[in-house]
Design a protein around this motif. Structure first.
Motif, PDB file in Angstrom:
ATOM      1  N   ARG A  33     110.605   3.453  -5.827  1.00 49.08           N
ATOM      2  CA  ARG A  33     110.403   2.868  -4.491  1.00 49.08           C
ATOM      3  C   ARG A  33     109.485   3.741  -3.641  1.00 49.08           C
ATOM      4  NH1 ARG A  33     115.725   1.489  -5.438  1.00 49.08           N
ATOM      5  NH2 ARG A  33     116.513   3.312  -4.340  1.00 49.08           N
ATOM      6  N   PHE A  34     109.612   5.056  -3.779  1.00 49.24           N
ATOM      7  CA  PHE A  34     108.733   5.966  -3.049  1.00 49.24           C
ATOM      8  C   PHE A  34     107.278   5.695  -3.411  1.00 49.24           C
ATOM      9  CE2 PHE A  34     106.259   9.954  -3.319  1.00 49.24           C
ATOM     10  CZ  PHE A  34     106.141  10.223  -1.965  1.00 49.24           C
ATOM     11  N   GLU A  35     106.983   5.608  -4.686  1.00 43.55           N
ATOM     12  CA  GLU A  35     105.610   5.372  -5.133  1.00 43.55           C
ATOM     13  C   GLU A  35     105.079   4.053  -4.587  1.00 43.55           C
ATOM     14  OE1 GLU A  35     103.803   7.650  -6.381  1.00 43.55           O
ATOM     15  OE2 GLU A  35     105.289   9.055  -7.147  1.00 43.55           O
ATOM     16  N   GLU A  36     105.916   3.016  -4.617  1.00 41.04           N
ATOM     17  CA  GLU A  36     105.495   1.711  -4.108  1.00 41.04           C
ATOM     18  C   GLU A  36     105.243   1.752  -2.603  1.00 41.04           C
ATOM     19  OE1 GLU A  36     108.644  -0.911  -5.278  1.00 41.04           O
ATOM     20  OE2 GLU A  36     108.169  -0.709  -7.413  1.00 41.04           O
ATOM     21  N   GLU A  37     106.177   2.353  -1.868  1.00 42.34           N
ATOM     22  CA  GLU A  37     106.039   2.412  -0.416  1.00 42.34           C
ATOM     23  C   GLU A  37     104.881   3.314   0.003  1.00 42.34           C
ATOM     24  OE1 GLU A  37     109.676   3.097   1.769  1.00 42.34           O
ATOM     25  OE2 GLU A  37     110.810   1.918   0.302  1.00 42.34           O
ATOM     26  N   LEU A  38     104.697   4.415  -0.701  1.00 43.86           N
ATOM     27  CA  LEU A  38     103.585   5.316  -0.385  1.00 43.86           C
ATOM     28  C   LEU A  38     102.249   4.626  -0.636  1.00 43.86           C
ATOM     29  CD1 LEU A  38     102.689   8.147   0.521  1.00 43.86           C
ATOM     30  CD2 LEU A  38     102.777   8.828  -1.895  1.00 43.86           C
ATOM     31  N   ALA A  39     102.120   3.952  -1.761  1.00 52.15           N
ATOM     32  CA  ALA A  39     100.880   3.243  -2.063  1.00 52.15           C
ATOM     33  C   ALA A  39     100.598   2.157  -1.029  1.00 52.15           C
ATOM     34  CB  ALA A  39     100.944   2.638  -3.464  1.00 52.15           C
ATOM     35  N   ALA A  40     101.631   1.426  -0.632  1.00 50.93           N
ATOM     36  CA  ALA A  40     101.451   0.375   0.378  1.00 50.93           C
ATOM     37  C   ALA A  40     101.044   0.976   1.718  1.00 50.93           C
ATOM     38  CB  ALA A  40     102.725  -0.445   0.522  1.00 50.93           C
ATOM     39  N   ALA A  41     101.674   2.091   2.090  1.00 53.57           N
ATOM     40  CA  ALA A  41     101.354   2.732   3.371  1.00 53.57           C
ATOM     41  C   ALA A  41      99.932   3.284   3.374  1.00 53.57           C
ATOM     42  CB  ALA A  41     102.353   3.847   3.667  1.00 53.57           C
ATOM     43  N   ILE A  42      99.522   3.876   2.269  1.00 55.50           N
ATOM     44  CA  ILE A  42      98.153   4.396   2.179  1.00 55.50           C
ATOM     45  C   ILE A  42      97.158   3.247   2.212  1.00 55.50           C
ATOM     46  CG2 ILE A  42      96.493   5.545   0.644  1.00 55.50           C
ATOM     47  CD1 ILE A  42      98.832   7.405  -0.194  1.00 55.50           C
ATOM     48  N   GLY A  43      97.459   2.193   1.484  1.00 51.70           N
ATOM     49  CA  GLY A  43      96.562   1.043   1.450  1.00 51.70           C
ATOM     50  C   GLY A  43      96.395   0.369   2.798  1.00 51.70           C
ATOM     51  N   ALA A  44      97.421   0.415   3.618  1.00 48.97           N
ATOM     52  CA  ALA A  44      97.372  -0.226   4.926  1.00 48.97           C
ATOM     53  C   ALA A  44      96.875   0.709   6.026  1.00 48.97           C
ATOM     54  CB  ALA A  44      98.770  -0.731   5.299  1.00 48.97           C
TER      55      ALA A  44
END
Length: 99
Positions: free
Chosen positions: A46-57
């Motif tokens: 979940r960390f990897e998913e949330e981090l990637a989404a936050a960086i992408g946004a």
């Protein structure tokens, strides 16, 4: 023997949480390692998913969202490592069941 000692001895303990030595978390890679070892089940993914989404946004000059994700998961490692907090969570779960 005091009443409290008797209650402690007779009360069934589902989990006896023991704090592990808290790892140093100075980098995102440190956090990844800590989540793999000390995190709750599924935290690392979940960390990897949330981090990637936050960086992408994030705008290219503002990574506040990614910073918030890192802080939240660093806090989860600390929670998981706290015997007092984990015992309280387990007690709340046992006492607050919806049955």
């Amino acid at each position: 023997m005091t009443v409290q000692q008797e209650q402690t001895m007779s009360a069934p303990q589902e989990h006896d949480w023991v704090a592990m030595p808290l790892p140093e978390i100075r980098t995102v890679d440190d956090l990844r390692s800590a989540l793999s070892r000390y995190g709750f089940p599924g935290d690392r993914e979940r960390f990897e998913e949330e981090l990637a989404a936050a960086i992408g946004a994030s705008p290219t000059d503002d990574f506040e969202g990614a910073t918030a994700v890192v802080r939240a998961y660093r806090h989860r490692v600390r929670i998981r490592n706290s015997a007092e907090i984990m015992t309280a969570l387990e007690e709340a779960r046992a006492g607050g069941g919806g049955t």
